[in-house]
Design an enzyme around this catalytic site. Structure first.
Site, PDB file in Angstrom:
ATOM      1  N   THR A 149     -35.945  19.549  15.843  1.00 38.34           N
ATOM      2  CA  THR A 149     -34.964  19.143  14.838  1.00 38.34           C
ATOM      3  C   THR A 149     -34.318  17.821  15.228  1.00 38.34           C
ATOM      4  O   THR A 149     -34.493  17.326  16.337  1.00 38.34           O
ATOM      5  CB  THR A 149     -33.878  20.221  14.672  1.00 38.34           C
ATOM      6  OG1 THR A 149     -33.210  20.412  15.934  1.00 38.34           O
ATOM      7  CG2 THR A 149     -34.483  21.535  14.228  1.00 38.34           C
ATOM      8  N   ASN A 173     -37.139  25.295   9.226  1.00 39.39           N
ATOM      9  CA  ASN A 173     -36.853  26.568   9.871  1.00 39.39           C
ATOM     10  C   ASN A 173     -38.113  27.412   9.868  1.00 39.39           C
ATOM     11  O   ASN A 173     -38.758  27.563   8.825  1.00 39.39           O
ATOM     12  CB  ASN A 173     -35.715  27.283   9.134  1.00 39.39           C
ATOM     13  CG  ASN A 173     -35.189  28.479   9.892  1.00 39.39           C
ATOM     14  OD1 ASN A 173     -35.908  29.429  10.171  1.00 39.39           O
ATOM     15  ND2 ASN A 173     -33.901  28.439  10.235  1.00 39.39           N
ATOM     16  N   HIS A 208     -24.150  27.743  14.631  1.00 36.42           N
ATOM     17  CA  HIS A 208     -25.136  27.717  15.712  1.00 36.42           C
ATOM     18  C   HIS A 208     -24.451  27.715  17.072  1.00 36.42           C
ATOM     19  O   HIS A 208     -23.239  27.508  17.167  1.00 36.42           O
ATOM     20  CB  HIS A 208     -26.057  26.494  15.587  1.00 36.42           C
ATOM     21  CG  HIS A 208     -27.110  26.634  14.542  1.00 36.42           C
ATOM     22  ND1 HIS A 208     -26.922  26.250  13.232  1.00 36.42           N
ATOM     23  CD2 HIS A 208     -28.377  27.141  14.594  1.00 36.42           C
ATOM     24  CE1 HIS A 208     -28.017  26.502  12.526  1.00 36.42           C
ATOM     25  NE2 HIS A 208     -28.911  27.049  13.329  1.00 36.42           N
ATOM     26  N   LYS A 250     -26.384  23.209  20.495  1.00 34.07           N
ATOM     27  CA  LYS A 250     -27.150  22.529  19.446  1.00 34.07           C
ATOM     28  C   LYS A 250     -26.617  21.116  19.270  1.00 34.07           C
ATOM     29  O   LYS A 250     -25.398  20.907  19.174  1.00 34.07           O
ATOM     30  CB  LYS A 250     -27.077  23.298  18.120  1.00 34.07           C
ATOM     31  CG  LYS A 250     -27.946  22.692  17.022  1.00 34.07           C
ATOM     32  CD  LYS A 250     -28.029  23.601  15.809  1.00 34.07           C
ATOM     33  CE  LYS A 250     -28.838  22.981  14.682  1.00 34.07           C
ATOM     34  NZ  LYS A 250     -30.224  22.677  15.074  1.00 34.07           N
TER      35      LYS A 250
END
Length: 251
Positions: free
Chosen positions: A87, A111, A142, A146
């Site tokens: 990501t 995802n 999250h 992250k």
């Protein structure tokens, strides 16, 4: 047997993928890639992909966005199908993926969860029916490690909502200040970071005197690892092109 090169092999997702793949009968990790050598694993781990001598059928990339350009360049040079699960990619990375898909198979999705992708399909249908009189907000949660925000999944869900609307809406990322009155043409997207939350996404449709909340919760990283393996299987023997989890869900 599907021979897998696993990048980001020493990370949390890399470790989870090793467990999932080891439990399969048709897949095997034959090599890994990371910024540090790891001699404790039952397969070679490279810090330079050009040193990899193993026969590789597919790459599963759960690395860091800073490492992605070199990993992708290796996949493209050797025409090795790649599952992109990293990501925080830049616009340049995304452009490279679009161009590369003309030459070899690439699987890219925000995802890897089957549930999230089914939710995205449902949201596209729901949004059109609630377009008039409902404000739309998305909250994503999250873990505290992250890096990117908002999550790629939050953007995936926002895009799914927009795809179902006759009049597309702009995205507002959080709100701060003394004059933050929302407008009708926006979708609010809000990021929460804390603890060890694997991932939680809530889409809110707020109307007059009624509230609809649709939520997906990942209870562990296992769902993403299992999805990535499904993607790797799906990509084998595919023609050059850009594939995503919506295609797996539809099959």
């Amino acid at each position: 047997m599907i021979n897998i090169l696993l990048t980001g092999v020493s990370g949390a997702m890399g470790s989870m993928l090793q467990q999932i793949i080891a439990a399969t009968t048709d897949c095997e990790v034959v090599a890994g890639f990371d910024h540090l050598e790891n001699t404790s694993l039952p397969f070679p781990v490279y810090t330079n992909l050009e040193n990899c001598q193993e026969k590789v059928d597919v790459i599963i990339d759960f690395s860091h966005f800073k490492a992605f350009p070199n990993i992708f360049a290796y996949a493209k040079a050797h025409k090795i199908p790649i599952v992109v699960a990293t990501t925080g990619l830049s616009d340049e990375d995304l452009q490279a993926i679009d161009q590369g898909a003309k030459e070899f198979p690439i699987f890219k999705t925000a995802n890897m969860s089957i549930g999230i992708n089914l939710l995205a399909k449902a949201l596209e249908d729901i949004a059109g029916k609630l377009e008039d009189g409902f404000d739309i907000e998305i909250i994503e949660k999250h873990h505290n490690k992250k890096i990117d925000a908002p999550s790629g999944t939050a953007l995936l869900l926002a895009d799914a909502v927009n795809d179902g609307l006759a009049q597309k809406k702009d995205y507002t990322f959080g709100r701060h200040g003394r004059d933050c009155r929302r407008t009708e043409n926006e979708i609010g997207i809000h990021a929460i970071r804390g603890g060890t939350i694997p991932g939680e996404h809530t889409v809110i449709f707020a109307g007059n005197d009624e509230l609809i909340e649709i939520k997906h919760t990942a209870l562990s990283k296992k769902v993403f690892a299992e999805g990535a393996v499904k993607a790797a299987r799906y990509l084998i023997n595919k023609k050059p092109g850009l594939y995503d989890m919506s295609m797996v869900v539809s099959d």
